[in-house]
Structure formats: structure tokens, C-alpha cells
Design an enzyme around this catalytic site. Structure first.
Site, mmCIF file in Angstrom:
data_model
loop_
_atom_site.group_PDB
_atom_site.id
_atom_site.type_symbol
_atom_site.label_atom_id
_atom_site.label_comp_id
_atom_site.label_asym_id
_atom_site.label_seq_id
_atom_site.Cartn_x
_atom_site.Cartn_y
_atom_site.Cartn_z
ATOM 1 N N ASN A 587 0.853 -1.191 0.000
ATOM 2 C CA ASN A 587 0.000 0.000 0.000
ATOM 3 C C ASN A 587 0.893 1.247 0.000
ATOM 4 O OD1 ASN A 587 -1.618 2.223 0.706
ATOM 5 N ND2 ASN A 587 -3.063 0.921 1.812
ATOM 6 N N PRO A 588 1.019 1.889 -1.154
ATOM 7 C CA PRO A 588 1.936 3.024 -1.255
ATOM 8 C C PRO A 588 1.604 4.155 -0.281
ATOM 9 C CG PRO A 588 1.158 2.357 -3.428
ATOM 10 C CD PRO A 588 0.362 1.576 -2.424
ATOM 11 N N GLY A 658 10.043 -5.730 5.060
ATOM 12 C CA GLY A 658 9.532 -4.796 6.063
ATOM 13 C C GLY A 658 9.979 -3.373 5.789
ATOM 14 N N GLY A 660 8.926 -0.789 8.329
ATOM 15 C CA GLY A 660 8.700 -0.002 9.544
ATOM 16 C C GLY A 660 9.963 0.654 10.063
ATOM 17 N N GLU A 661 11.077 -0.029 9.938
ATOM 18 C CA GLU A 661 12.305 0.476 10.544
ATOM 19 C C GLU A 661 13.341 0.972 9.537
ATOM 20 O OE1 GLU A 661 11.657 -3.034 12.769
ATOM 21 O OE2 GLU A 661 12.624 -2.188 14.531
HETATM 22 MO MO1 MOS Z 1 10.500 -2.571 16.652
HETATM 23 S S1 MOS Z 1 11.933 -1.703 17.817
HETATM 24 O O1 MOS Z 1 11.369 -3.978 16.200
HETATM 25 O O2 MOS Z 1 9.267 -3.005 17.726
#
Ligand code: MOS
Length: 712
Positions: A587-588, A658, A660-661
Site C-alpha cells: 500500500n503506497p 519490512g 517499519g524500521e
Molecule cells: Mo520494533 S523496535 O522492532 O518493535
């Protein structure tokens, strides 16, 4: 994989967006639980010692106070591999801020007032909360967070460094940092016999349930987590923290539901933080820029309770080719609160050091920093020898450079001046592992034509619920409004955290598998759905474990343009541009938000974030968002995240890595490198404060100084 084409890849708006903006979405503390009491923690005022006495009399005399708890009147918990969760299990104090007592009362305010009236006496022991390199307690852990080896060594790195025509040797530091989630940690605990329900701000409902059940000696399934919505986690809600355990203990003790909400101040000692690091990097290179040796050492801290050690040097193990290499974590256990996961634990501080060092080496060699990185691109994972499932770092550097406008950059520092401002640009690479974890999902065809998919995922603001709905809808071959995606309940079965950037890859795999199985099942029964629906269950344990040996990582290139006030040393980040390669983007819209959010957090750690340790107290001096600075809107200007199309068949059915990070990794180095380019001042210690910049600037107004606006 060809079935995932209808909504996967589309900019679907959040399926729970309306609920959230209208306030209908319930967060942990908001569940209407009748008859609930309120618990308030009394925290240790000493960093090390023993509680000699707890005097509850003054607290108990206040109207509305139901109980004062301490280590003598709560249930015994089972021994745990997470000793900071052994709340009120002994009178020993291992850190300042540890929960040593608690008040349960009929209102939040009464509990708070009464907690202040509890008198605690201590036998105080000497403490040592200062992280110093010569500490005799320093050791090299066998393994670090994530299961990686604490130390790796290939070839003869000392000999290679001695023989290298160009050597860089520099030390970088990063401070302890606080996760600062928007939703403070909160729990409502409700016991029903030996069954415990926890409404909990949570990154991993199933994981938390399993851990709490273990703590209380309960069978699997006896603890249920409800976490429909969670307001940010960044690692701090990936395992239960002491306030959650306190809620369960208190509810058990008083025989009624109990609510616990950590205040912003309490969060600074109760819900973990990122370790400080002291990192030394030594690079040996040929004159043409090819690295012959890489040496990366990271010193970090944990508490005396547990040897938590972040994987700070693991990125260095996969980034660049060099025959001789050595990477080491070192840890000192001090009289401090226990650090834990915070967004890209290890990778974020580790890549600040490595990517700053690469920039310094480029300067030393008189080489463009992008060319230096390209010259050291490995054909295979340089430590494991595994092939890369996909690796598009070079493409990210090249494409990012084109979009950013890197070409023609004058490498000499301090050349671009506009009034009192010095401007510069910098680049850094980033990387984050593409992880997956076994998960379980159910998919159900409802008689009315709808579909319900259930998985113990957590949406901590990422858009996970929406992306999983897209995956399910595509596998089922229906529009997304026919799919209800239920998440946030431990009862839905095994699933990992929204952590390690593995959420969507792991959950999506199980959702995809369950939906495919349901389509097959529907086919077998010619679409005839029984009155109570048709449900199938899938788990991915075997799929995840049977994967071939590949080095799986997402990569990216971060570009920064900064402006530095030549008089005050103030840094403004005018522009951030990230170019990422993270497999298939589901989802862009939400992916872009994740990446930009990570970059903003990277900006924040570059310039502001800093827990000031006061070794006299064994604690941090800043306990609120007035003194712990995070980037605000005015600090964030032009932040762009782009990505390359990347096909990777060695990941999961979605082909996703992933995100998120990934966005936070490398940002701080890109900014530090841009500050160097702007000013000629190399700041090796985060955050890049005005003092640190000014210390390297010539005194007095710069040559050609002309008064200009002092802020921009
Ligand atoms: Mo993230 S720090 O891997 O919850």
C-alpha cells in the site's frame, strides 16, 4: 503470486480511518470495564538497595484507597527470562524508577495522591551508572538481540589495517533515547477465575499473552490480550512492560478490574529506552576506495537485571565487501533501568557510525561518497556467503542521487554560503533485515457473502490492518469492502509482533495462505456455505522454516540537505529524500507514511533526542517532552520517500520486505554528513547540538558574513 494484483499496490485509505478520526476507535485505557479500580505505581527513588519498610498508613487513611501493595502482599510470579517483569517480587531494588509499591483506589486522582503518601525506606547500596570504556565488567555476549552472534571475525583485520594505504579510525557515540509513543502505556486487567483479560496497548497480542501466562503460571490461552488499536510502539510495546504486570497483580490482589496508565513522566523509566552506544570504526582501503578491512566495535549498556544487547554492528556485517573483517558487541551491566527495543534497535545507531565513517573515508580519499559505496558493493553476503534474495543498494544510490540533484556537487566543505547560513548535502546508505515469523490465520466465508479473516496482528498506526485486508481481498478475488479483517486479539493464534519490521511479511503470509485454502474449499463445496459459515485455518510454521538460505534485507539511500547557522551552529534540515528498495509495496499510501515517519524519527535522533544520564542518581535527568526534545512540525520540512520496484521470490507470497524500521536507518548519518559538507565540522556524537557544531566553527562571524534572517 499473480493473484495479488487487484488491490495490492493500490493507495487504499485506512480501513479504520473513520473510526479513528471520529474517536470511535478504542485504545486500551478506553474500554468500558465496569467496577474498575485504579492503580498507581510507587517508584524507587534509589538506584540500588533494598526496601526496608513500606508504610501504607497515610495512604490507607485517604478515602477511596482500597489497598497498598508491595512485595509482601501480591501473588508470586514464576521465574522469568525478563526479570524486569518480576514486579513486586522482592524487596531488592535494581534501578531507580523500579516499582516498589502501588496504591489501588477508586479514582485515578486518589490513587495518585495516595501513592505520594506511601512512605518507603531503603537500605541504600553503592551504585555505578556510568558507561565507561575501561569498566572491568564489560564483556562480549555470545549472542545479541535477534539471535545474532556477539562477535564475528574473518581474515586478519589487524594485519590488513597495518598494510592498508588509507586508514580511517574514528569513534562515534549515540545517547540513550526514549521511544515517546503518542499513546502512553496503559492496561486494564480483568480476572475471571484463572482467566485474565488484558486490554493493553500492544505490538504483539499473542506474544504478550504467552509471556504473561508464563509469568503467572497459567496455561496457554488463559491470558487474553485485547489490543484493537495501539497508538505507537516503536518497540516499547513489543513485550509487556512493568505497568502491564502491575495491573494484573493489582487486579488479582483486590478481586476487581484494575486500570493502570503510565504518565508521560513515568514512561521514561518504566517502559524501556534505547541503549547509549560508543562505537569505534576502523576502515582500511586501497587508494581506489576498495575496502580491505572493516573493524566495528560497539560498547553498550544494560541493567544488572538482564544482559540485553542490541545488534549494533550487524548491519556492518552485510553492507560492504572487504576480505578482512571483525565486528564486536561489548556490554556493561550497570545500575540503570533496562534498555530494550527502540525502532531499528542496533541498526539505527550502528549505521550512524558506519555511514559517517564511510563519508569520512570518502573525504580522505577525495572520492565521491556514492562512488565509494558502489566500489564496495559485494556480490554475496560478505560474512555468510549467502546469495542476496535481492539487493538494490546501488540502484537506490543512483536513482536517489538523480532525484535529489546530487550531480555536480562540489565536495569541498563550507563553500555554499547564503548570508549567515552554510548549506551542504550528505548521503548515507541504509539496510534492514527482511524477517518473518510463523503465524496462524483463519479465513471464513460468511453466508451473507462477506469474508472474515482473523489474525493476532497489531496495527500500531502502521496501516497493517488495511494492508492485510488488501492481501485477503486479492487472494479471495473480491472487493476489499467484502472483507472484515479482525486483528488485535491473542485468541486468534500464534503471530509475531508488529516489530522487527516483520509484521506484514509474517501475518500477510498466513492471511494469504488461509484465503487461498478457503478459495479451494469453496470450490470443493461448489460455493455452498453452511448457515454457520465455512472456515479454514492456516499456519506458516513449515513455510517459514523451509525457506532457502538467502541474505534477505531491504536497502536504501538517504539524502539530506541542511543549513547551518555559521554564528549559532543551529542546524536546519531543509530536505530529506529517501530512495528505498523493500520488495513489493502493498500500500503506497501507508508505506510512504511509514518510511517518512522513520526518516522524521531519524532527523529527530540526529538533532535532538538525548536522555541525559545523571550518574549520581542512576537515572535520566529529563523525564518529560519539555526536556526530552523530539522533532516537531517546524523541524520537518521537505521529506520525501520513494522506492524502486523490486521483485523478490525468496520472501513470502506478497514479495514484501519490512518497511517499519528501514526509514530511520541512515538518516542521522546523512544529516551529519551534510553538516560536515556545509561547515567542515565533523560531529561524531549524537545529537548534533549547537554546542557541538559551534565547537568546530571558527570563532566570530564567518568571512563574508552578512546579516540575514536568524531563522528560516
Ligand atoms: Mo520494533 S523496535 O522492532 O518493535
Amino acid at each position: 503470486m499473480t493473484t495479488l494484483q487487484r488491490t495490492v499496490g493500490a493507495e487504499v485509505t485506512r480501513v479504520e480511518g473513520r473510526e479513528k478520526v471520529t474517536g470511535a476507535a478504542l485504545y486500551a485505557y478506553e474500554y468500558p470495564v465496569p467496577d474498575a479500580l485504579y492503580a498507581w505505581a510507587v517508584q524507587s527513588t534509589v538506584p540500588r538497595g533494598t526496601v526496608r519498610a513500606v508504610d501504607p498508613a497515610a495512604a490507607l487513611s485517604l478515602p477511596g484507597v482500597v489497598a497498598v501493595l508491595d512485595s509482601r502482599n501480591v501473588v508470586r510470579l514464576r521465574p522469568t527470562d525478563t526479570p524486569e517483569l518480576a514486579v513486586l517480587q522482592s524487596p531488592e531494588v535494581a534501578y531507580r524508577g523500579q516499582i516498589v509499591a502501588a496504591v489501588v483506589a477508586d479514582t485515578f486522582e486518589t490513587a495518585r495522591q495516595a501513592a505520594a503518601a506511601v512512605r518507603v525506606e531503603y537500605d541504600v547500596d553503592d551504585h555505578d551508572a556510568e558507561l565507561t570504556d575501561g569498566d572491568p565488567r564489560i564483556f562480549v555476549p555470545d549472542t545479541v538481540n535477534g539471535g545474532y552472534p556477539g562477535h564475528t571475525e574473518t581474515g586478519d583485520v589487524e594485519a590488513a589495517l597495518a598494510a592498508a594505504p588509507v586508514v580511517l579510525d574514528a569513534t562515534y557515540t549515540t545517547p540513550p533515547e526514549h521511544t515517546a509513543t503518542m499513546e502512553p502505556h496503559a492496561t486494564i486487567a480483568v480476572w475471571d477465575g484463572d482467566t485474565l483479560t488484558l486490554y493493553n496497548g500492544d505490538q504483539g497480542p499473542w506474544m504478550t499473552a504467552a509471556r504473561v501466562a508464563e509469568l503467572f503460571g497459567l496455561p496457554e490461552g488463559a491470558v487474553r490480550i485485547v489490543a484493537d488499536h495501539t497508538g505507537g510502539g516503536f518497540g516499547s510495546k513489543a513485550i509487556p512492560r512493568p505497568p502491564t504486570v502491575l495491573a494484573a497483580l493489582a487486579a488479582r490482589a483486590v478481586g476487581r478490574p484494575v486500570k493502570v496508565a503510565a504518565t508521560r513522566q513515568q514512561m521514561f523509566t518504566m517502559v524501556s529506552y534505547r541503549t547509549p552506544t560508543r562505537q569505534r570504526i576502523r576502515l582500511g582501503a586501497e587508494r581506489d576506495g576498495r575496502l580491505t578491512a572493516i573493524w566495528h566495535d560497539a560498547l553498550q549498556q544494560s541493567s544488572t537485571l538482564t544482559p540485553y544487547c542490541e545488534q549494533t554492528v550487524t548491519c556492518t556485517r552485510v553492507m560492504y565487501a572487504a576480505r578482512h573483517r571483525r565486528t564486536t558487541h561489548r556490554l556493561a551491566q550497570l545500575d540503570v533501568p533496562t534498555p530494550s527495543w527502540m525502532r531499528a534497535p542496533g541498526e539505527a545507531p550502528g549505521m550512524f557510525a558506519l555511514e559517517s565513517a564511510m563519508d569520512e573515508l570518502a573525504v580522505e580519499l577525495g572520492m565521491d561518497p556514492i562512488d565509494l559505496r558502489v566500489a564496495n558493493e559485494p556480490a554475496r553476503d560478505p560474512e555468510t556467503g549467502h546469495p542476496f534474495s535481492s539487493r538494490n543498494l546501488v540502484a537506490c544510490l543512483r536513482e536517489g542521487a538523480a532525484r535529489f540533484g546530487w550531480a555536480g556537487r562540489d565536495p569541498a566543505p563550507g563553500r555554499r554560503r547564503e548570508g549567515r547560513w552554510l548549506a551542504g548535502t550528505g548521503v548515507a546508505a541504509c539496510n534492514y533485515p527482511a524477517l518473518t515469523w510463523p503465524s496462524t490465520a483463519t479465513a471464513r466465508a460468511e453466508p451473507g457473502g462477506g469474508f472474515t479473516v482473523r489474525i493476532a496482528a497489531a496495527d500500531i498506526g502502521t496501516g497493517a490492518r488495511t494492508a492485510l485486508t488488501q492481501v485477503a481481498a486479492d487472494e479471495l478475488g473480491v472487493a476489499i469492502d467484502r472483507v472484515t479483517l479482525d486483528i488485535g486479539r491473542s485468541a486468534y493464534g500464534q503471530a509475531p509482533w508488529a516489530g522487527g519490521s516483520m509484521g506484514l511479511s509474517s501475518w500477510g503470509w498466513a492471511v494469504s495462505k488461509a484465503c487461498r485454502a478457503l478459495v479451494k474449499r469453496l470450490d470443493e463445496v461448489s460455493g455452498a456455505i453452511p448457515p454457520d459459515g465455512l472456515e479454514v485455518r492456516a499456519d506458516t510454521a513449515e513455510d517459514v522454516e523451509a525457506r532457502r538460505a538467502f541474505s534477505r534485507h531491504a536497502y536504501g539511500a538517504q539524502f539530506a540537505e541542511v543549513r547551518v547557522d555559521a554564528v549559532t551552529g543551529q542546524v536546519r534540515v531543509d530536505r530529506l529524500l529517501g530512495m528505498f528498495a523493500a520488495g513489493r509495496v502493498i500500500n503506497p499510501r501507508t508505506a510512504g507514511s511509514q518510511l517518512r515517519g522513520g526518516m522524521c524519527m531519524g532527523l529527530s535522533t540526529a538533532l535532538y533526542e538525548n536522555l541525559e544520564t545523571d550518574p549520581r542518581f542512576g537515572d535520566f535527568a529529563n523525564h518529560d517532552l519539555a526536556t526530552y526534545h523530539i522533532a516537531a512540525h517546524a523541524d520537518v520540512r521537505d521529506v520525501q520517500a520513494h522506492w524502486l520496484e523490486e521483485d523478490d521470490d525468496e520472501l513470502n507470497p506478497m514479495g514484501s520486505k519490512g518497511i517499519g524500521e528501514l526509514g530511520i536507518v541512515g538518516t542521522a548519518a546523512a544529516i551529519a554528513n551534510a553538516v560536515y559538507h556545509a561547515t567542515g565540522v565533523r560531529v561524531r556524537d549524537l545529537p548534533i547540538t549547537v554546542e557541538r557544531v559551534r565547537a568546530g566553527l571558527p570563532a566570530g562571524p564567518p568571512a563574508g558574513f552578512s546579516a540575514g534572517p536568524s531563522t528560516r
